[in-house]
Design a protein around this motif. Structure first.
Motif, PDB file in Angstrom:
ATOM      1  N   LEU A  79       0.826  -1.205   0.000  1.00  0.00           N
ATOM      2  CA  LEU A  79       0.000   0.000   0.000  1.00  0.00           C
ATOM      3  C   LEU A  79       0.865   1.263   0.000  1.00  0.00           C
ATOM      4  O   LEU A  79       0.568   2.229  -0.712  1.00  0.00           O
ATOM      5  N   VAL A  80       1.949   1.250   0.755  1.00  0.00           N
ATOM      6  CA  VAL A  80       2.866   2.395   0.768  1.00  0.00           C
ATOM      7  C   VAL A  80       3.503   2.566  -0.612  1.00  0.00           C
ATOM      8  O   VAL A  80       3.645   3.689  -1.104  1.00  0.00           O
ATOM      9  N   PHE A  81       3.885   1.466  -1.259  1.00  0.00           N
ATOM     10  CA  PHE A  81       4.432   1.553  -2.621  1.00  0.00           C
ATOM     11  C   PHE A  81       3.407   2.140  -3.584  1.00  0.00           C
ATOM     12  O   PHE A  81       3.728   2.952  -4.444  1.00  0.00           O
ATOM     13  N   ARG A  82       2.146   1.726  -3.455  1.00  0.00           N
ATOM     14  CA  ARG A  82       1.093   2.249  -4.320  1.00  0.00           C
ATOM     15  C   ARG A  82       0.909   3.748  -4.091  1.00  0.00           C
ATOM     16  O   ARG A  82       0.736   4.511  -5.038  1.00  0.00           O
ATOM     17  N   LEU A  83       0.962   4.164  -2.845  1.00  0.00           N
ATOM     18  CA  LEU A  83       0.861   5.591  -2.522  1.00  0.00           C
ATOM     19  C   LEU A  83       2.034   6.361  -3.132  1.00  0.00           C
ATOM     20  O   LEU A  83       1.841   7.432  -3.709  1.00  0.00           O
ATOM     21  N   ALA A  84       3.230   5.808  -3.024  1.00  0.00           N
ATOM     22  CA  ALA A  84       4.407   6.465  -3.612  1.00  0.00           C
ATOM     23  C   ALA A  84       4.268   6.557  -5.125  1.00  0.00           C
ATOM     24  O   ALA A  84       4.617   7.587  -5.721  1.00  0.00           O
ATOM     25  N   ARG A  85       3.744   5.516  -5.752  1.00  0.00           N
ATOM     26  CA  ARG A  85       3.549   5.537  -7.206  1.00  0.00           C
ATOM     27  C   ARG A  85       2.514   6.589  -7.592  1.00  0.00           C
ATOM     28  O   ARG A  85       2.659   7.290  -8.580  1.00  0.00           O
ATOM     29  N   THR A  86       1.442   6.720  -6.793  1.00  0.00           N
ATOM     30  CA  THR A  86       0.420   7.730  -7.059  1.00  0.00           C
ATOM     31  C   THR A  86       1.018   9.128  -6.991  1.00  0.00           C
ATOM     32  O   THR A  86       0.732   9.983  -7.831  1.00  0.00           O
ATOM     33  N   ILE A  87       1.863   9.361  -5.997  1.00  0.00           N
ATOM     34  CA  ILE A  87       2.518  10.661  -5.876  1.00  0.00           C
ATOM     35  C   ILE A  87       3.419  10.903  -7.080  1.00  0.00           C
ATOM     36  O   ILE A  87       3.440  11.998  -7.649  1.00  0.00           O
ATOM     37  N   ASP A  88       4.175   9.875  -7.518  1.00  0.00           N
ATOM     38  CA  ASP A  88       5.027  10.013  -8.700  1.00  0.00           C
ATOM     39  C   ASP A  88       4.194  10.278  -9.949  1.00  0.00           C
ATOM     40  O   ASP A  88       4.582  11.066 -10.803  1.00  0.00           O
ATOM     41  N   GLU A 133      15.578   4.038  -4.249  1.00  0.00           N
ATOM     42  CA  GLU A 133      14.373   4.687  -3.729  1.00  0.00           C
ATOM     43  C   GLU A 133      13.365   3.647  -3.255  1.00  0.00           C
ATOM     44  O   GLU A 133      12.796   3.763  -2.173  1.00  0.00           O
ATOM     45  N   ARG A 134      13.162   2.605  -4.037  1.00  0.00           N
ATOM     46  CA  ARG A 134      12.227   1.549  -3.661  1.00  0.00           C
ATOM     47  C   ARG A 134      12.705   0.818  -2.403  1.00  0.00           C
ATOM     48  O   ARG A 134      11.917   0.470  -1.536  1.00  0.00           O
ATOM     49  N   PHE A 135      14.004   0.618  -2.301  1.00  0.00           N
ATOM     50  CA  PHE A 135      14.606  -0.039  -1.144  1.00  0.00           C
ATOM     51  C   PHE A 135      14.335   0.763   0.124  1.00  0.00           C
ATOM     52  O   PHE A 135      13.932   0.220   1.156  1.00  0.00           O
ATOM     53  N   ILE A 136      14.545   2.065   0.058  1.00  0.00           N
ATOM     54  CA  ILE A 136      14.351   2.923   1.232  1.00  0.00           C
ATOM     55  C   ILE A 136      12.884   2.961   1.637  1.00  0.00           C
ATOM     56  O   ILE A 136      12.546   2.817   2.816  1.00  0.00           O
ATOM     57  N   ILE A 137      12.005   3.142   0.669  1.00  0.00           N
ATOM     58  CA  ILE A 137      10.568   3.184   0.968  1.00  0.00           C
ATOM     59  C   ILE A 137      10.111   1.865   1.591  1.00  0.00           C
ATOM     60  O   ILE A 137       9.432   1.846   2.612  1.00  0.00           O
ATOM     61  N   GLY A 138      10.496   0.767   0.970  1.00  0.00           N
ATOM     62  CA  GLY A 138      10.084  -0.546   1.473  1.00  0.00           C
ATOM     63  C   GLY A 138      10.640  -0.856   2.842  1.00  0.00           C
ATOM     64  O   GLY A 138       9.941  -1.375   3.717  1.00  0.00           O
ATOM     65  N   THR A 139      11.912  -0.527   3.052  1.00  0.00           N
ATOM     66  CA  THR A 139      12.535  -0.800   4.344  1.00  0.00           C
ATOM     67  C   THR A 139      11.884   0.009   5.456  1.00  0.00           C
ATOM     68  O   THR A 139      11.562  -0.521   6.525  1.00  0.00           O
ATOM     69  N   LEU A 140      11.674   1.298   5.213  1.00  0.00           N
ATOM     70  CA  LEU A 140      11.059   2.134   6.245  1.00  0.00           C
ATOM     71  C   LEU A 140       9.628   1.706   6.554  1.00  0.00           C
ATOM     72  O   LEU A 140       9.243   1.598   7.727  1.00  0.00           O
ATOM     73  N   ALA A 141       8.837   1.443   5.512  1.00  0.00           N
ATOM     74  CA  ALA A 141       7.456   1.016   5.739  1.00  0.00           C
ATOM     75  C   ALA A 141       7.419  -0.310   6.494  1.00  0.00           C
ATOM     76  O   ALA A 141       6.643  -0.480   7.445  1.00  0.00           O
ATOM     77  N   SER A 142       8.268  -1.224   6.075  1.00  0.00           N
ATOM     78  CA  SER A 142       8.311  -2.544   6.686  1.00  0.00           C
ATOM     79  C   SER A 142       8.731  -2.476   8.151  1.00  0.00           C
ATOM     80  O   SER A 142       8.110  -3.084   9.033  1.00  0.00           O
ATOM     81  N   MET A 143       9.784  -1.721   8.425  1.00  0.00           N
ATOM     82  CA  MET A 143      10.285  -1.637   9.798  1.00  0.00           C
ATOM     83  C   MET A 143       9.328  -0.875  10.713  1.00  0.00           C
ATOM     84  O   MET A 143       9.169  -1.235  11.880  1.00  0.00           O
TER      85      MET A 143
END
Length: 173
Positions: free
Chosen positions: A23-32, A147-157
């Motif tokens: 869901l966080v990835f989808r939100l980031a894609r929407t912003i992009d 960028e995907r690594f940072i977003i995924g890691t932060l959301a996951s943690m």
């Protein structure tokens, strides 16, 4: 009873965290996508408060498929050599990057949750270090992957830490 709450927390952190991260990835894609739409309409993406100001490579932005040319079934890809001959389908071969991310994410969330529940939050630094060192070469070569690594890691943690903190404070007292 504590063992049941700990097991439930580990399962929730490890496996429910995947849809949360997606869901966080989808939100980031929407912003992009909003930033891309603003750029194509002639507006500067930096003037739009809802837009992310990251910029993809010009080749990706000029293509008819937009910035999705670097994905295959949701996985990020890069050219496998640049000089490779096109495949029969007419596309150049692509190499998937950040492979195994879903399994690594589950293990990461389990480790973070377990570290907090065990009262050893310093162990989270080891998880971050191992994950970063393991992905360093890919992240250095591909900014989109970083960028995907940072977003995924932060959301996951954050998800795993939240589940563990809730369990430790509310359920285990």
């Amino acid at each position: 009873m504590n063992a049941v709450w700990i097991a439930a927390a580990l399962l929730t952190a490890g496996f429910v965290g995947w849809p949360v991260t997606a869901l966080v990835f989808r939100l980031a894609r929407t912003i992009d996508d909003k930033a891309d739409a603003a750029a194509s309409a002639g507006r500067d993406g930096a003037d739009d408060p809802s837009a992310d100001v990251t910029v993809d490579s010009p080749a990706a932005a000029d293509s008819p498929a937009g910035d999705r040319v670097n994905t295959v079934n949701g996985d990020i890809t890069v050219d496998a050599g640049g000089a490779a001959a096109p495949e029969p389908g007419g596309e150049a071969s692509a190499k998937r990057i950040l492979r195994g991310g879903a399994i690594i994410g589950v293990l990461e969330r389990l480790a973070v949750c377990l570290a907090i529940l065990a009262g050893q939050p310093v162990a989270i630094a080891y998880v971050v270090a191992i994950k970063g060192l393991g992905r360093f070469a890919e992240l250095k070569e591909t900014p989109v992957a970083a960028e995907r690594f940072i977003i995924g890691t932060l959301a996951s943690m954050l998800w795993a830490a939240g589940v563990a903190a809730f369990t430790k404070v509310v359920l285990l007292g």
